[in-house]
Design a protein around this motif. Structure first.
Motif, PDB file in Angstrom:
ATOM      1  N   HIS A   1       8.755  30.003 -67.432  1.00 44.02           N
ATOM      2  CA  HIS A   1       8.651  31.002 -66.615  1.00 44.02           C
ATOM      3  C   HIS A   1       9.710  30.788 -65.214  1.00 44.02           C
ATOM      4  O   HIS A   1       9.774  29.694 -65.048  1.00 44.02           O
ATOM      5  N   PHE A   2       9.878  31.890 -64.488  1.00 42.60           N
ATOM      6  CA  PHE A   2      10.630  31.582 -63.343  1.00 42.60           C
ATOM      7  C   PHE A   2      10.049  32.732 -62.263  1.00 42.60           C
ATOM      8  O   PHE A   2       9.672  33.561 -62.430  1.00 42.60           O
ATOM      9  N   ARG A   3      10.695  32.511 -60.935  1.00 40.69           N
ATOM     10  CA  ARG A   3      10.325  33.527 -60.035  1.00 40.69           C
ATOM     11  C   ARG A   3      11.572  33.191 -58.815  1.00 40.69           C
ATOM     12  O   ARG A   3      12.029  32.094 -59.006  1.00 40.69           O
ATOM     13  N   PHE A   4      11.708  34.132 -58.147  1.00 43.35           N
ATOM     14  CA  PHE A   4      13.048  34.104 -57.364  1.00 43.35           C
ATOM     15  C   PHE A   4      12.540  34.409 -55.913  1.00 43.35           C
ATOM     16  O   PHE A   4      13.412  34.387 -54.997  1.00 43.35           O
TER      17      PHE A   4
ATOM     18  N   GLN B   1       5.562  33.615 -53.909  1.00 42.74           N
ATOM     19  CA  GLN B   1       4.259  34.143 -54.229  1.00 42.74           C
ATOM     20  C   GLN B   1       4.477  35.371 -55.083  1.00 42.74           C
ATOM     21  O   GLN B   1       3.763  36.087 -55.453  1.00 42.74           O
ATOM     22  N   MET B   2       5.705  35.911 -55.893  1.00 44.07           N
ATOM     23  CA  MET B   2       6.004  36.763 -56.709  1.00 44.07           C
ATOM     24  C   MET B   2       5.361  36.264 -58.013  1.00 44.07           C
ATOM     25  O   MET B   2       5.162  34.870 -58.236  1.00 44.07           O
ATOM     26  N   ALA B   3       4.838  37.007 -58.972  1.00 46.87           N
ATOM     27  CA  ALA B   3       4.304  36.743 -60.294  1.00 46.87           C
ATOM     28  C   ALA B   3       5.126  36.063 -60.862  1.00 46.87           C
ATOM     29  O   ALA B   3       6.585  36.430 -60.948  1.00 46.87           O
TER      30      ALA B   3
ATOM     31  N   SER C   1      -3.617  28.693 -55.988  1.00 44.89           N
ATOM     32  CA  SER C   1      -2.442  29.133 -56.662  1.00 44.89           C
ATOM     33  C   SER C   1      -1.791  30.270 -55.753  1.00 44.89           C
ATOM     34  O   SER C   1      -0.387  30.316 -55.536  1.00 44.89           O
ATOM     35  N   PHE C   2      -2.526  30.651 -54.886  1.00 40.90           N
ATOM     36  CA  PHE C   2      -1.814  31.827 -53.737  1.00 40.90           C
ATOM     37  C   PHE C   2      -1.216  31.298 -52.508  1.00 40.90           C
ATOM     38  O   PHE C   2       0.008  31.594 -52.164  1.00 40.90           O
ATOM     39  N   LYS C   3      -1.384  29.920 -52.240  1.00 40.97           N
ATOM     40  CA  LYS C   3      -0.764  29.254 -51.146  1.00 40.97           C
ATOM     41  C   LYS C   3       0.201  28.010 -51.644  1.00 40.97           C
ATOM     42  O   LYS C   3       1.035  27.656 -50.968  1.00 40.97           O
ATOM     43  N   ASP C   4       0.282  28.068 -53.170  1.00 39.36           N
ATOM     44  CA  ASP C   4       1.104  27.117 -53.820  1.00 39.36           C
ATOM     45  C   ASP C   4       2.711  27.131 -53.236  1.00 39.36           C
ATOM     46  O   ASP C   4       3.253  28.201 -53.170  1.00 39.36           O
ATOM     47  N   GLN C   5       3.341  25.990 -52.837  1.00 41.87           N
ATOM     48  CA  GLN C   5       4.467  26.093 -51.972  1.00 41.87           C
ATOM     49  C   GLN C   5       5.498  25.216 -52.675  1.00 41.87           C
ATOM     50  O   GLN C   5       6.498  24.840 -52.185  1.00 41.87           O
TER      51      GLN C   5
ATOM     52  N   PHE D   1      17.330  31.638 -55.281  1.00 38.80           N
ATOM     53  CA  PHE D   1      17.091  30.461 -56.312  1.00 38.80           C
ATOM     54  C   PHE D   1      16.069  30.955 -57.204  1.00 38.80           C
ATOM     55  O   PHE D   1      15.303  31.551 -57.108  1.00 38.80           O
ATOM     56  N   ALA D   2      16.434  30.623 -58.572  1.00 42.77           N
ATOM     57  CA  ALA D   2      15.699  30.804 -59.460  1.00 42.77           C
ATOM     58  C   ALA D   2      14.846  29.674 -59.881  1.00 42.77           C
ATOM     59  O   ALA D   2      15.411  28.642 -59.895  1.00 42.77           O
ATOM     60  N   VAL D   3      13.543  29.501 -59.649  1.00 43.54           N
ATOM     61  CA  VAL D   3      12.588  28.362 -59.572  1.00 43.54           C
ATOM     62  C   VAL D   3      12.037  28.571 -61.030  1.00 43.54           C
ATOM     63  O   VAL D   3      11.344  29.453 -61.163  1.00 43.54           O
TER      64      VAL D   3
END
Length: 318
Positions: free
Chosen positions: A231-234, A237-239, A70-74, A269-271
């Motif tokens: 959920h989203f991140r922009f 590696q942010m939570a 999960s930490f390296k997830d790309q 980008f909001a993913v």
């Protein structure tokens, strides 16, 4: 954007169309539903036999899944990849952790791989100074650093485009840290605040352009209800941030975060994610008001209650 336009477009089409490759393999830490054989387990789909390339002929949508590490997830960087390219891409590292990959490298005496530093930042800039790099292509546009709290001019800069929201602004002559909270591209001013967690940096609402959905266009639940929790991140590696998506008729979405988040900026980008699946992404085109703006608005509209003539303190002192 290099993944969308170079690796999974130009390179992918060259490999498949010119070299006759069945698929391409990359070193991204990510997985797909094909690699989990989830597609083959569906009763209405016959599992193909024979050649390796036949597995890519399955017509069910292929999902992009988060990596085991999960930490390296790309998947954040793969959220704009097309369904066609994803269908014929293999991620050999998707089920492995970075530590296990290093162990494999050590067992095979690939010491040069072990000694390589983690790649950070923007790949095509490398070790070059970001400001110097940008100013090779854009003319300087001098402007002012202005305090968002009292409109005081604190210093000058070479161009508002050199800064992103949330970063520390290096203002000549000031020892105290100031952080970028807004940018005025017309006037060229950069507004700054004195705390790293200043409310001007926090927002809970944004709007994207038309979202690129990976497996469903768009997800069935979002089409049915016009709203969907996910959920989203922009940033990589942010939570992950819990949010609610609201679908617009033009394919854009409003994203309402359950809790205000720091450092949202136009152009990011909001993913979107749900249950370990990367659903897709959209570029941020509009931002809602900051917590600081909302707070100021409340203060301005606050009305002093009327006090009756017989209230304490209104009678003359005897």
């Amino acid at each position: 954007m290099c993944n969308k336009h170079v690796k999974f477009s130009c390179f992918y089409h060259y490999a498949v169309d010119n070299l006759g490759a069945d698929a391409v393999a990359t070193g991204h830490y990510a997985r797909t539903s094909l690699e989990d054989e989830e597609v083959f387990e569906q009763k209405h789909t016959k599992r193909p036999d024979g050649l390796f390339r036949n597995r890519f002929e399955v017509r069910n949508p292929v999902k992009l899944l988060q990596a085991a590490d999960s930490f390296k997830d790309q998947t954040f960087f793969l959220s704009q990849v097309s369904q066609d390219a994803l269908r014929r891409t293999i991620f050999p590292l998707g089920e492995l952790t970075k530590d296990f990959v290093k162990k494999i490298a050590a067992e095979n005496r690939l010491h040069h791989v072990l000694q390589k530093k983690e790649s950070m930042g923007i790949c095509f800039i490398g070790k070059r100074n970001f400001e110097h790099f940008i100013l090779q292509y854009l003319q300087p546009r001098p402007g002012k650093f202005i305090s968002i709290e009292d409109n005081k001019v604190l210093g000058t800069h070479k161009g508002w485009f050199l800064y992103t929201l949330g970063q520390r602004a290096k203002i000549s002559g000031l020892k105290e840290p100031w952080y970028v909270v807004e940018k005025d591209g017309v006037k060229g001013d950069v507004l700054v605040a004195p705390q790293v967690d200043h409310p001007a940096l926090y927002r809970d609402l944004l709007r994207t352009n038309r979202v690129h959905w990976i497996a469903e266009e768009p997800p069935a639940a979002l089409v049915r209800d016009k709203m969907m929790e996910c959920h989203f991140r922009f940033r990589h590696q942010m939570a992950l941030v819990p949010c609610v998506l609201t679908l617009n008729q033009d394919g854009t979405v409003w994203v309402t975060a359950v809790k205000a988040v720091r450092g949202l900026a136009l152009g990011q980008f909001a993913v979107f994610y749900k249950s370990g699946e990367c659903l897709g992404s959209g570029k941020i085109l509009r931002l809602g008001p900051s917590a600081y703006t909302l707070q100021k608005g409340k203060n301005r509209t606050r009305v002093t209650p009327e006090v009756s003539s017989d209230s304490p303190g209104l009678h003359p002192t005897p």
